[in-house]
Write a protein that holds these residues in place. Structure first.
Motif, PDB file in Angstrom:
ATOM      1  N   ASN A  88      -4.959 -10.661   4.750  1.00  0.00           N
ATOM      2  CA  ASN A  88      -4.590 -11.232   3.453  1.00  0.00           C
ATOM      3  C   ASN A  88      -5.696 -10.860   2.465  1.00  0.00           C
ATOM      4  O   ASN A  88      -6.665 -11.589   2.291  1.00  0.00           O
ATOM      5  CB  ASN A  88      -4.426 -12.754   3.547  1.00  0.00           C
ATOM      6  CG  ASN A  88      -4.099 -13.373   2.196  1.00  0.00           C
ATOM      7  OD1 ASN A  88      -3.457 -12.753   1.362  1.00  0.00           O
ATOM      8  ND2 ASN A  88      -4.564 -14.600   1.968  1.00  0.00           N
ATOM      9  N   LEU A  89      -5.552  -9.689   1.861  1.00  0.00           N
ATOM     10  CA  LEU A  89      -6.541  -9.168   0.919  1.00  0.00           C
ATOM     11  C   LEU A  89      -5.847  -8.821  -0.389  1.00  0.00           C
ATOM     12  O   LEU A  89      -5.043  -7.884  -0.442  1.00  0.00           O
ATOM     13  CB  LEU A  89      -7.233  -7.924   1.486  1.00  0.00           C
ATOM     14  CG  LEU A  89      -8.050  -8.105   2.763  1.00  0.00           C
ATOM     15  CD1 LEU A  89      -8.566  -6.758   3.243  1.00  0.00           C
ATOM     16  CD2 LEU A  89      -9.222  -9.058   2.533  1.00  0.00           C
ATOM     17  N   GLU A  90      -6.128  -9.599  -1.427  1.00  0.00           N
ATOM     18  CA  GLU A  90      -5.533  -9.340  -2.730  1.00  0.00           C
ATOM     19  C   GLU A  90      -4.012  -9.257  -2.616  1.00  0.00           C
ATOM     20  O   GLU A  90      -3.380 -10.185  -2.153  1.00  0.00           O
ATOM     21  CB  GLU A  90      -6.128  -8.052  -3.319  1.00  0.00           C
ATOM     22  CG  GLU A  90      -7.610  -8.150  -3.684  1.00  0.00           C
ATOM     23  CD  GLU A  90      -7.858  -9.089  -4.832  1.00  0.00           C
ATOM     24  OE1 GLU A  90      -7.092  -9.063  -5.812  1.00  0.00           O
ATOM     25  OE2 GLU A  90      -8.816  -9.863  -4.776  1.00  0.00           O
ATOM     26  N   HIS A  91      -3.427  -8.102  -2.981  1.00  0.00           N
ATOM     27  CA  HIS A  91      -1.982  -7.941  -2.933  1.00  0.00           C
ATOM     28  C   HIS A  91      -1.498  -7.487  -1.565  1.00  0.00           C
ATOM     29  O   HIS A  91      -0.282  -7.440  -1.326  1.00  0.00           O
ATOM     30  CB  HIS A  91      -1.538  -6.915  -3.983  1.00  0.00           C
ATOM     31  CG  HIS A  91      -2.194  -5.575  -3.799  1.00  0.00           C
ATOM     32  ND1 HIS A  91      -3.500  -5.334  -4.182  1.00  0.00           N
ATOM     33  CD2 HIS A  91      -1.731  -4.407  -3.280  1.00  0.00           C
ATOM     34  CE1 HIS A  91      -3.801  -4.073  -3.909  1.00  0.00           C
ATOM     35  NE2 HIS A  91      -2.763  -3.494  -3.360  1.00  0.00           N
ATOM     36  N   SER A  96      -6.704   0.417   0.200  1.00  0.00           N
ATOM     37  CA  SER A  96      -5.848   0.038  -0.924  1.00  0.00           C
ATOM     38  C   SER A  96      -6.498  -1.053  -1.765  1.00  0.00           C
ATOM     39  O   SER A  96      -6.484  -0.989  -3.002  1.00  0.00           O
ATOM     40  CB  SER A  96      -4.490  -0.430  -0.405  1.00  0.00           C
ATOM     41  OG  SER A  96      -3.659  -0.850  -1.466  1.00  0.00           O
ATOM     42  N   VAL A  97      -7.089  -2.036  -1.098  1.00  0.00           N
ATOM     43  CA  VAL A  97      -7.722  -3.135  -1.832  1.00  0.00           C
ATOM     44  C   VAL A  97      -8.945  -2.635  -2.593  1.00  0.00           C
ATOM     45  O   VAL A  97      -9.137  -2.955  -3.783  1.00  0.00           O
ATOM     46  CB  VAL A  97      -8.105  -4.261  -0.853  1.00  0.00           C
ATOM     47  CG1 VAL A  97      -8.962  -5.310  -1.547  1.00  0.00           C
ATOM     48  CG2 VAL A  97      -6.849  -4.914  -0.284  1.00  0.00           C
ATOM     49  N   ARG A  99       8.459  -5.387  -1.268  1.00  0.00           N
ATOM     50  CA  ARG A  99       9.156  -5.107  -2.524  1.00  0.00           C
ATOM     51  C   ARG A  99       8.249  -5.258  -3.737  1.00  0.00           C
ATOM     52  O   ARG A  99       8.677  -4.971  -4.858  1.00  0.00           O
ATOM     53  CB  ARG A  99      10.363  -6.035  -2.656  1.00  0.00           C
ATOM     54  CG  ARG A  99      11.416  -5.826  -1.561  1.00  0.00           C
ATOM     55  CD  ARG A  99      12.555  -6.812  -1.690  1.00  0.00           C
ATOM     56  NE  ARG A  99      13.559  -6.607  -0.632  1.00  0.00           N
ATOM     57  CZ  ARG A  99      14.622  -7.375  -0.468  1.00  0.00           C
ATOM     58  NH1 ARG A  99      14.833  -8.405  -1.292  1.00  0.00           N
ATOM     59  NH2 ARG A  99      15.483  -7.118   0.517  1.00  0.00           N
ATOM     60  N   ASP A 100       7.041  -5.710  -3.546  1.00  0.00           N
ATOM     61  CA  ASP A 100       6.090  -5.825  -4.646  1.00  0.00           C
ATOM     62  C   ASP A 100       5.708  -4.427  -5.126  1.00  0.00           C
ATOM     63  O   ASP A 100       5.330  -3.569  -4.321  1.00  0.00           O
ATOM     64  CB  ASP A 100       4.854  -6.587  -4.173  1.00  0.00           C
ATOM     65  CG  ASP A 100       3.922  -6.941  -5.315  1.00  0.00           C
ATOM     66  OD1 ASP A 100       4.083  -6.388  -6.416  1.00  0.00           O
ATOM     67  OD2 ASP A 100       3.017  -7.782  -5.113  1.00  0.00           O
ATOM     68  N   PRO A 101       5.797  -4.139  -6.441  1.00  0.00           N
ATOM     69  CA  PRO A 101       5.441  -2.793  -6.923  1.00  0.00           C
ATOM     70  C   PRO A 101       4.004  -2.403  -6.603  1.00  0.00           C
ATOM     71  O   PRO A 101       3.717  -1.218  -6.410  1.00  0.00           O
ATOM     72  CB  PRO A 101       5.664  -2.895  -8.439  1.00  0.00           C
ATOM     73  CG  PRO A 101       6.647  -4.009  -8.611  1.00  0.00           C
ATOM     74  CD  PRO A 101       6.338  -4.985  -7.524  1.00  0.00           C
TER      75      PRO A 101
END
Length: 394
Positions: A91-94, A156-157, A110-112
């Protein structure tokens, strides 16, 4: 006398009882609403969208319900990386994901903002040869699947936070320089907004850094994240206690959390005899720890620049205030001196007969007038000189 109307098939009061759904079916439908779409990416790079419920995820990954709450989009949890017996919770940011030894489950696909991560995950997690992963102890092998998936999450984060930091730097430094050259309400409001964003981003980066530092300081947590190696140890006949999960049909759903807790406790005891190689994971975490620490240093430097600018602005404002005070002292002194001259003029303007008014020329009048003006000027110069000597004026 009326006879009762014959019941017909169209009369809803006389329909068969089977047509009415039983009460427990509504509860079943309400229970079914807990299912949500999860994107499942396998170690071969193939992905599919599955409607999976919470208990199915618990059986599939061996996670307790308290760990799944961390991934709930309706709840706010700090940045967390949890190593469990059969899965890693990220659970890191988005980025929210459950990583196992063979697949990655993503609840918010589904989050852009998650789309680039999913694309990288599908294209990069599979091994170059497409064959199953080799044993962790083998030389010349690529990272284990869970480590590659975790690396993509961290990448990514870190990339997202680095981009936000760069955007903030490009906006902050010109705004601060403009404020030092021109202090106005618009520039002050702009800098205040930038400072608020700086505090928010710094807090997010600090949370990710603290989580990586916590993992690097705890060998037991890193050992829990070696999923492929633990599976290989189990397949060699020295299975870890707690890896096998009881999926018997007689087990009640409300007792699953307690069973998962017992499994986790037993797994910690089994790890005392099994010591996986955490060197690869440690090097991976250290690399991204250095990267996120560099981002935090940039934000720290920007915060110092903001603080220095605030100090400079306060000095400039204090200087302006001192100039206004000095001007006030100067004007007050001039007012006092002019008041003294007005007193003299008022005395001579009184309707009283004196010898000065009896002369035929106005020479004495002009002498008195110029003498009064000269006296005011001398008094003003003396007052200003005394104020500068005492330090009231510069």
């Amino acid at each position: 006398m009326r006879f009762p109307k014959k019941a017909t098939e169209d009369d809803p009061r006389h329909r068969p009882a089977a047509a009415t759904p039983p009460p427990h079916s509504a509860a079943g439908r309400r229970k079914g609403t807990t299912s949500r779409p999860w994107l499942v990416v396998s170690d071969s790079g193939r992905s599919c969208l599955e409607e999976v419920g919470k208990h199915s995820i618990m059986r599939r990954t061996g996670l307790p319900a308290r760990d799944l709450r961390i991934l709930d989009p309706l709840l706010s949890y700090p940045s967390t990386i949890l190593g469990r017996e059969r899965a890693i919770v990220v659970n890191l940011e988005h980025i929210k994901a459950i990583i196992t030894a063979t697949e990655v489950l993503i609840p918010n696909s589904r989050d852009p903002m998650v789309a680039p991560f999913v694309h990288d995950l599908q294209s990069r997690v599979s091994s170059p040869s497409g064959a199953p992963h080799q044993a962790p102890e083998s030389s010349g092998k690529v990272l284990a699947f869970e480590f590659r998936a975790l690396e993509l999450c961290l990448e990514s984060v870190c990339r997202c936070l680095e981009a936000e930091t760069l955007t903030l730097e490009q906006e902050a430094y010109p705004a601060l320089d403009e404020l030092t050259s021109k202090i106005c309400t618009l520039n002050l409001e702009h800098v205040r907004h930038i400072k608020s964003r700086l505090v928010a981003i710094s807090g997010r980066v600090q949370k990710v850094r603290d989580e990586l530092e916590h993992l690097l300081d705890d060998d037991m947590d890193m050992a829990e994240m070696c999923l492929t190696e633990k599976l290989g140890y189990q397949y060699n006949g020295e299975s870890l206690s707690g890896v096998e999960v009881d999926n018997g049909a007689s087990q009640l759903e409300e007792d699953r959390d307690e069973d998962f807790k017992n499994e986790t406790d037993s797994s910690h005891g089994s790890l005392a005899a099994f010591k996986p190689n955490i060197q690869e994971l440690e090097m991976l975490l250290e690399a991204y720890f250095v990267q996120i620490d560099g981002t935090l240093n940039k934000l720290s430097h920007l915060k110092e620049y903001v603080d220095d600018t605030e100090d400079y602005i306060n000095i400039m404002l204090d200087e302006k205030q001192n100039q206004l005070l000095q001007m006030g002292v100067t004007l007050t002194t001039a007012t006092v001196v002019v008041t003294a001259g007005i007193v003299v003029v008022s005395i001579f303007g009184m309707n009283i007969g004196i010898s000065l008014f009896d002369v035929a020329t106005f020479s004495q009048f002009w002498e008195t007038t110029f003498g009064t003006i000269a006296g005011c000027i001398v008094l003003y110069v003396l007052a200003i000189g005394l104020a500068k000597r005492s330090g009231l004026l510069q």
